[in-house]
Design a protein around this motif. Sequence first.
Motif: not given
Length: 573
Positions: A149-159, A215-221
């Motif tokens: 859940i912290n990763r969701l908020h760290e990346i800032q690209l999810g809902p 704000e970056e997508r990890n293409d591998f994940i």
Amino acid sequence: MGHDDRVVRETVPFHRWLDEHRLSRRAAIRGTAGAGAALAAAFGARPIQAAVRAAQGASASPETLIVAWDQVPDNLDPQTARGNRNWWVLAEIYDTLTYLPEGSLDPAPQLAESWEVSPDGLNYTFKLRQGVKFTTGAELTAEAVKFSINRLHEIQLGPLYMTAAYDRSEVIDPTTVAFTLKYPYPAWPVILSNPAVLGVIDPAFVEANGGSTPEERNDFISTNTAGTGAFMLQEWQQGQRIVLARNPDYWKGWDGPHVEEVILETVPEESTRLLRLERGDVDIATVTANTLPQLEQRIESQNLPIVIQKERDGQPLLSLSTMWLNLNNRLLPTSDINVRKALIHTFNHDLWIETVLKGYGLRMEGMIPRGVLGHVDDYPSYPYDLAKAKEFLDQASPEAKAELEKGLLFRYASGYVIYKEGALLWQQDLDQIGIKLDLEEIDQATLSSLQTSAPGVPIVEARWFPDYPDPDNFINAARTDYWPPEGYGAAFAGDEQTDELVASGRAEQDPEERAAIYRELELYFHEQASILMLAEISGVINPWNARAAWVQGFEHNPMIHPLYYPVYKEEPA
């Protein structure tokens, strides 16, 4: 997804079936007649048991479920994926703390064995199941839940709009995690059932493969997975098909009948999907509302071994997806309540649902749809009544009448809400009471601009597919802070009092008290005639609506939830 431009871009499932492939009846029949004829030639008048055996003989093995749909998933990272097309796949790979079992809208334990809520509604403590493993072999822990859940908020690209109440998480012990909210929010457990909010991923897998960057997508994940769900990603030919294989170490086990693998094939052409379904080459197919009536006729006349589920427990299958027209409460001529009531009374809902939606809809009765807490079962809908409409029009102010004399411009998007056929039907009825409705067809980009413009336009289309089945997710369009340009509340309805009710309903812990609050809100907006409510789309219109008779155990849910674990293939008794 709610009511914003994401509706156009991302809520493909309940929109594109009515928005795209809208052939004429003659064209639809012409495009699918070959499929019906081919199956009729193969099966003739034999009973359904023989038809099932013949079709299964040509299809994949009983251990493989093949789905032909029109979706194109493009991201399987649970913390950056957007749109149902991705979330439906994520739900099979990444288990969540809670889930929605079968057709239920109430959250049940999944990775969590149980949870507790503090008396003030600010703290939720979840106890995890022990012995659950990721497909990497690592153990599920509270640290992994917090990481996800912290990763969701760290990346800032999810809902993140779904987690506005979230403040922080805390690991109590290896199998206990606690969430602290900014304000009481009883919807929190059901929100956590969405894999794009908290599909738990193996932290070591992420860190070993590029980590997380804001704000970056990890293409591998995005193209490789490490969840705890029933299935693993075995193959992905992007834009063509996804193959999901059993997770041999799935914590629920594999006792009883199950399929070994699920193949999700992207088949854009509906005629091809129908041909393959009727020939028995696929087990499940997406059929649009425009074509479904003809398929149902062929099922009946040719005794096809295909099932179209329309009900559950004697009730119509729900979608929770709503369609309406915003009537601007702040701009002439619709700022006059008499004009708004006249417009509503001239709309023939029954004819529109039958003609435009092909009967696959129910009249919308309140902002909160059927099946959701707070729906008003005895909602006092305005009847189709041209005489009543004329009475209200006669009572309109001189200013409103002067604006109407100029003609009432209604710009609609092709195949979005009302459709051209519906707009013309309404135009004819309005003409009978003396209102000239000027129609202009626009693209969806223009529509999105109109939906968010201030002071807005008198009439603008709107539709909503919920992110989670809580009344707050439907009623929030009534907030004044959701008025354009900040949001999509293009009816410009409500006031300080309704804002207080929305806030109270959001935080109230007692279900009966919540229902009473939402009833008051619904009846207030009804009396104000704030919007012209059109329809709830039938739950029959979903990506898995046509299934071979040998597919067993499938349970559709209008929200995101795991679908394929309980499914197996067996000749019906």
